[in-house]
Design an enzyme around this catalytic site. Structure first.
Site, PDB file in Angstrom:
ATOM      1  N   LYS A  80     -12.432  14.799  -8.189  1.00 43.49           N
ATOM      2  CA  LYS A  80     -13.890  14.947  -7.620  1.00 43.49           C
ATOM      3  C   LYS A  80     -14.181  16.491  -7.698  1.00 43.49           C
ATOM      4  O   LYS A  80     -13.229  17.345  -6.954  1.00 43.49           O
ATOM      5  CB  LYS A  80     -13.808  14.344  -6.050  1.00 43.49           C
ATOM      6  CG  LYS A  80     -14.574  13.145  -6.061  1.00 43.49           C
ATOM      7  CD  LYS A  80     -14.682  12.762  -4.474  1.00 43.49           C
ATOM      8  CE  LYS A  80     -14.608  11.173  -4.146  1.00 43.49           C
ATOM      9  NZ  LYS A  80     -14.544  11.019  -2.910  1.00 43.49           N
TER      10      LYS A  80
ATOM     11  N   ARG B 160     -17.016  19.077  -6.334  1.00 43.12           N
ATOM     12  CA  ARG B 160     -18.318  19.322  -5.353  1.00 43.12           C
ATOM     13  C   ARG B 160     -19.298  20.420  -6.273  1.00 43.12           C
ATOM     14  O   ARG B 160     -18.774  21.409  -6.319  1.00 43.12           O
ATOM     15  CB  ARG B 160     -17.999  19.625  -3.880  1.00 43.12           C
ATOM     16  CG  ARG B 160     -19.031  19.683  -3.030  1.00 43.12           C
ATOM     17  CD  ARG B 160     -18.833  19.678  -1.769  1.00 43.12           C
ATOM     18  NE  ARG B 160     -18.590  18.273  -1.441  1.00 43.12           N
ATOM     19  CZ  ARG B 160     -19.396  17.091  -1.058  1.00 43.12           C
ATOM     20  NH1 ARG B 160     -20.691  17.477  -1.423  1.00 43.12           N
ATOM     21  NH2 ARG B 160     -19.066  16.020  -0.675  1.00 43.12           N
TER      22      ARG B 160
ATOM     23  N   ASP C  71      -6.198   0.097  -9.890  1.00 41.42           N
ATOM     24  CA  ASP C  71      -5.945   0.725  -8.512  1.00 41.42           C
ATOM     25  C   ASP C  71      -5.306  -0.511  -7.687  1.00 41.42           C
ATOM     26  O   ASP C  71      -5.159  -1.677  -8.368  1.00 41.42           O
ATOM     27  CB  ASP C  71      -7.329   1.027  -7.833  1.00 41.42           C
ATOM     28  CG  ASP C  71      -6.812   2.012  -6.636  1.00 41.42           C
ATOM     29  OD1 ASP C  71      -5.774   2.156  -6.271  1.00 41.42           O
ATOM     30  OD2 ASP C  71      -7.796   2.274  -6.173  1.00 41.42           O
TER      31      ASP C  71
ATOM     32  N   HIS D 280       1.094  -1.400   0.040  1.00 38.82           N
ATOM     33  CA  HIS D 280       0.033   0.108  -0.103  1.00 38.82           C
ATOM     34  C   HIS D 280       0.992   1.367  -0.035  1.00 38.82           C
ATOM     35  O   HIS D 280       0.679   2.093  -0.720  1.00 38.82           O
ATOM     36  CB  HIS D 280      -0.729  -0.062   1.150  1.00 38.82           C
ATOM     37  CG  HIS D 280      -1.708   1.300   1.113  1.00 38.82           C
ATOM     38  ND1 HIS D 280      -2.600   1.280   0.289  1.00 38.82           N
ATOM     39  CD2 HIS D 280      -2.062   2.230   1.979  1.00 38.82           C
ATOM     40  CE1 HIS D 280      -3.338   2.635   0.519  1.00 38.82           C
ATOM     41  NE2 HIS D 280      -2.873   3.016   1.666  1.00 38.82           N
TER      42      HIS D 280
HETATM   43  C1  R5P Z   1      -6.712   3.593  -0.977  1.00 41.56           C
HETATM   44  O1  R5P Z   1      -5.766   4.228  -0.347  1.00 41.56           O
HETATM   45  C2  R5P Z   1      -6.436   2.544  -1.808  1.00 41.56           C
HETATM   46  O2  R5P Z   1      -5.368   2.441  -2.931  1.00 41.56           O
HETATM   47  C3  R5P Z   1      -7.821   2.227  -2.622  1.00 41.56           C
HETATM   48  O3  R5P Z   1      -7.982   3.291  -3.606  1.00 41.56           O
HETATM   49  C4  R5P Z   1      -8.588   1.950  -1.729  1.00 41.56           C
HETATM   50  O4  R5P Z   1      -8.547   1.013  -0.599  1.00 41.56           O
HETATM   51  C5  R5P Z   1     -10.135   1.654  -2.398  1.00 41.56           C
HETATM   52  O5  R5P Z   1     -11.262   1.376  -1.533  1.00 41.56           O
HETATM   53  P1  R5P Z   1     -12.618   1.263  -1.742  1.00 41.56           P
HETATM   54  O6  R5P Z   1     -12.715  -0.127  -2.783  1.00 41.56           O
HETATM   55  O7  R5P Z   1     -13.168   0.826  -0.511  1.00 41.56           O
HETATM   56  O8  R5P Z   1     -13.072   2.589  -2.507  1.00 41.56           O
END
Ligand code: R5P
Length: 290
Positions: A181, A183, A207, A119
């Site tokens: 994002k 708003r 991701d 991470h």
């Molecule tokens: C966050 O720091 C990670 O890289 C992911 O983006 C995150 O864990 C994704 O979370 P979720 O699937 O709950 O939106």
């Protein structure tokens, strides 16, 4: 050199053993009457590759028990997915740095640790032994090529994942960007690529982790509203908690794919060859001969 693994990393370990031209050692698992885990292996080697993802607390305990059972200072640990890594800092007074606690516990009894798309790279310094991290960006790129998409747009769900999206995109010389994002009002939020336009394009959101899938499900709905042709989601670690897969597919995502760092029905990418490459490179015997 042998490979040994926890129950939840059997497929990756078997694929890894194949690439390393070795076998996976058998382990017998059971539980004491109070529920505590027990295991025994009868094929000890003085140099073993231990493979285990920390996907839950049972997997963590099993991994600690295997490390202890194997008992050789030459053993190396492959930690494909490291649970607890997202609590990598003390955000509030009184909290643990969970990533550090887990890293320190797993370092006892092995000589080296290999992680996959950890991470946060800073976590590597929490291990008490040399630790290196590999990335599956290339493998994700190879998977995307099999989809035969016309000029796909590779999108990171946030700016923090942009470098990863860039790395994936470089494998096919594709465009890349990250979602931003905005708003619009007290209740309305719009998510769109920061620089590029998704209209009429196939978009692949990449991701390191998909956990609840919340971010990607919202993004996919908005990308379709902006005219995207198809939206795919590809990640390294498919945590997929609380019905995430169903939520993502319901949001219109064409396919959700992850690697085998966490073994799922949608694990279509294997980390085995990248892990094997690093193991071969750092093989002390091989390095002695060279
Ligand atoms: C966050 O720091 C990670 O890289 C992911 O983006 C995150 O864990 C994704 O979370 P979720 O699937 O709950 O939106």
């Amino acid at each position: 050199m042998k490979v040994i693994c926890t129950e939840k990393s059997q497929i990756l370990a078997t694929n890894l053993a194949k690439v390393l031209k070795t076998t996976v050692t058998e382990v017998k698992y059971s539980r004491f009457p109070d529920g505590e885990q027990y295991l025994i292996t009868r094929e000890l080697d003085d140099e073993t590759i231990i493979v285990g993802s920390v996907v839950d607390n049972d997997a963590l305990v099993q991994l600690l028990l295997i490390i202890d059972a194997c008992d050789s200072s030459k053993n190396r640990l492959v930690l494909p997915y490291m649970g607890y890594a997202r609590q990598d800092k003390r955000f509030r007074q009184g909290e643990p740095v969970s990533a550090r606690a887990i890293a320190q516990a797993l370092s006892r009894g092995v000589s080296e640790i290999i992680t996959v798309n950890i991470h946060e790279k800073e976590i590597l310094r929490y291990f008490g032994v040399p630790a290196r991290n590999i990335t599956l960006a290339y493998d994700i790129g190879s998977y995307i090529k099999t989809l035969n998409l016309d000029n796909p747009l590779i999108l990171a769900p946030d700016e923090g994942a942009l470098a990863f999206a860039e790395h994936v995109a470089s494998t096919g010389r594709w465009d890349f960007d990250h979602l931003e994002k905005n708003r619009l009002s007290g209740v309305e939020v719009r998510m769109a690529p920061k620089q590029l336009c998704a209209a009429s394009r196939s978009v692949v959101i990449v991701d390191d982790i998909i956990s609840t899938g919340g971010t990607i499900a919202t993004a996919s709905g908005m990308l379709y509203q902006q005219g995207a042709k198809d939206v795919f989601a590809v990640c390294v670690h498919g945590v997929l908690t609380g019905g995430a897969y169903v939520r993502l597919m319901a949001s219109g995502i064409r396919d959700v794919v992850c690697s085998d760092t966490i073994e799922r029905g949608c694990s279509k990418i294997s980390a085995a060859s990248q892990i094997a490459r690093v193991i071969k490179k750092s093989d002390p015997e091989k390095n002695k001969k060279e």
